[in-house]
Scaffold this motif. Structure first.
Motif, mmCIF file in Angstrom:
data_model
loop_
_atom_site.group_PDB
_atom_site.id
_atom_site.type_symbol
_atom_site.label_atom_id
_atom_site.label_comp_id
_atom_site.label_asym_id
_atom_site.label_seq_id
_atom_site.Cartn_x
_atom_site.Cartn_y
_atom_site.Cartn_z
ATOM 1 N N UNK A 14 21.366 53.471 66.869
ATOM 2 C CA UNK A 14 20.851 52.849 65.648
ATOM 3 C C UNK A 14 20.753 53.821 64.479
ATOM 4 N N UNK A 15 20.801 55.129 64.749
ATOM 5 C CA UNK A 15 20.759 56.094 63.637
ATOM 6 C C UNK A 15 22.124 56.297 62.985
ATOM 7 N N UNK A 16 23.141 55.698 63.571
ATOM 8 C CA UNK A 16 24.500 55.887 63.037
ATOM 9 C C UNK A 16 24.545 55.469 61.570
ATOM 10 N N UNK A 17 25.472 56.070 60.835
ATOM 11 C CA UNK A 17 25.445 55.848 59.389
ATOM 12 C C UNK A 17 26.461 54.816 58.895
ATOM 13 N N UNK A 18 27.439 54.485 59.719
ATOM 14 C CA UNK A 18 28.464 53.567 59.221
ATOM 15 C C UNK A 18 28.373 52.200 59.893
ATOM 16 N N UNK A 19 28.674 51.174 59.091
ATOM 17 C CA UNK A 19 28.690 49.811 59.606
ATOM 18 C C UNK A 19 29.994 49.587 60.371
ATOM 19 N N UNK A 20 29.882 48.782 61.415
ATOM 20 C CA UNK A 20 31.062 48.432 62.217
ATOM 21 C C UNK A 20 32.189 47.874 61.356
ATOM 22 N N UNK A 21 31.827 46.960 60.467
ATOM 23 C CA UNK A 21 32.860 46.282 59.671
ATOM 24 C C UNK A 21 33.588 47.286 58.776
ATOM 25 N N UNK A 22 32.851 48.243 58.192
ATOM 26 C CA UNK A 22 33.489 49.234 57.313
ATOM 27 C C UNK A 22 34.422 50.143 58.115
#
Ligand SMILES: NC(=O)c1ccc[n+]([C@@H]2O[C@H](COP(=O)([O-])OP(=O)(O)OC[C@H]3O[C@@H](n4cnc5c(N)ncnc54)[C@H](OP(=O)(O)O)[C@@H]3O)[C@@H](O)[C@H]2O)c1
Length: 248
Positions: A210-218
């Motif tokens: 959940x700390x990841x910075x990028x959205x899956x779609x992007x």
């Protein structure tokens, strides 16, 4: 790129599922998209997508089950695509076991290497006749429309980028996948087949956390944009999802 036939591994969740979602939503979508996963019965999101998208064919595959790969999965894909072959193979399935020097075990090193390194090589080997068949249908340069193997790697497998240490099993497996992909690019260039590694960014998935910075779609859109632009000049190279080259 406008591949007619595509196969994505680990397509039940995370980056694999999002790639399939965006691939079938493209302006000129492929005729066949093989979305492989270990447990199709539990792949509810993928099932829902396939229900509204007839081109999606959900195929059961544990990527480390090489007998099923050769005896069942490749013949199934062959029977569906016929002379079209396979234009685009995306080896996406992967595992990460967080570790550090004091905790890493031989078992974890082997397990991660099996999924992240050995499986993509064996899957590519198994689909080579279909990749060659797709490539032979067109002439011209290398591209993801013609025939390509895209291995989803990680910046964690970059020696040049490694300033934080740790992650022995994961880093080693992805570094090995990277050099395997360079060999693929050399070995398959004459057959008109492109091979490259893409880093998806630090993405909000089960693996990314959940700390990841990028959205899956992007991330998925970025990687598809990169795939759109790959030519013979980029085969054997290492890119991140925005198209920047990453040091080995
Ligand atoms: N997320 C990130 O920040 C990030 C960063 C760099 C690179 N990556 C890479 O991106 C790829 C996708 O990662 P993700 O973030 O989407 O991870 P994820 O959400 O954890 O999904 C991993 C996928 O791989 C599948 N998988 C694992 N072992 C498998 C096996 N033996 N056979 C078949 N499928 C298997 C999983 O299936 P099950 O549901 O059956 O387990 C799942 O579909 C991986 O190669 C990963 O290393 C991710």
């Amino acid at each position: 790129m406008q591949p007619i036939t595509v196969l994505v591994t680990g397509a039940n969740r995370g980056i694999g599922l999002e790639l399939v979602r965006q691939i079938v939503a493209r302006q000129s979508p492929p005729k066949h998209v093989f979305a492989t996963c270990r447990n199709p019965d539990q792949a509810k999101d993928l099932q829902a997508l396939a229900k509204e998208t007839p081109s999606i064919d959900i195929v059961k595959l544990d990527v480390t089950d090489y007998a099923t790969l050769r005896n069942t999965v490749v013949p199934h894909v062959q029977s569906k695509v016929g002379d079209l072959g396979l234009n685009l193979l995306v080896n996406n399935a992967g595992v990460l076991i967080p570790d550090e020097l004091a905790k890493v075990t031989p078992e974890a090193m082997r397990e991660v290497y099996e999924v992240n390194t050995i499986a993509p090589v064996m899957i590519t080997q198994a689909f080579l006749p279909l990749l060659k068949a797709a490539s032979a249908r067109t002439t011209g340069g290398l591209s993801c429309s013609r025939a390509a193997v895209i291995n989803i790697t990680s910046k964690a497998g970059s020696c040049g980028d490694n300033t934080n240490g740790k992650y022995y099993s994961y880093r080693c497996s992805k570094a090995a996948l990277n050099i395997a992909t360079v060999s693929l690019s050399v070995d398959l260039k004459g057959d008109g087949i492109l091979a490259a590694v893409l880093h998806p960014g630090w993405v909000k998935t089960q693996m990314g956390g959940s700390n990841a910075i990028h959205e899956l779609s992007d991330s998925a859109k970025g990687m598809l944009d990169v795939m759109d632009r790959l030519t013979e000049n980029e085969t054997g190279k290492f890119f991140e999802w925005k198209g920047n080259e990453i040091p080995w």
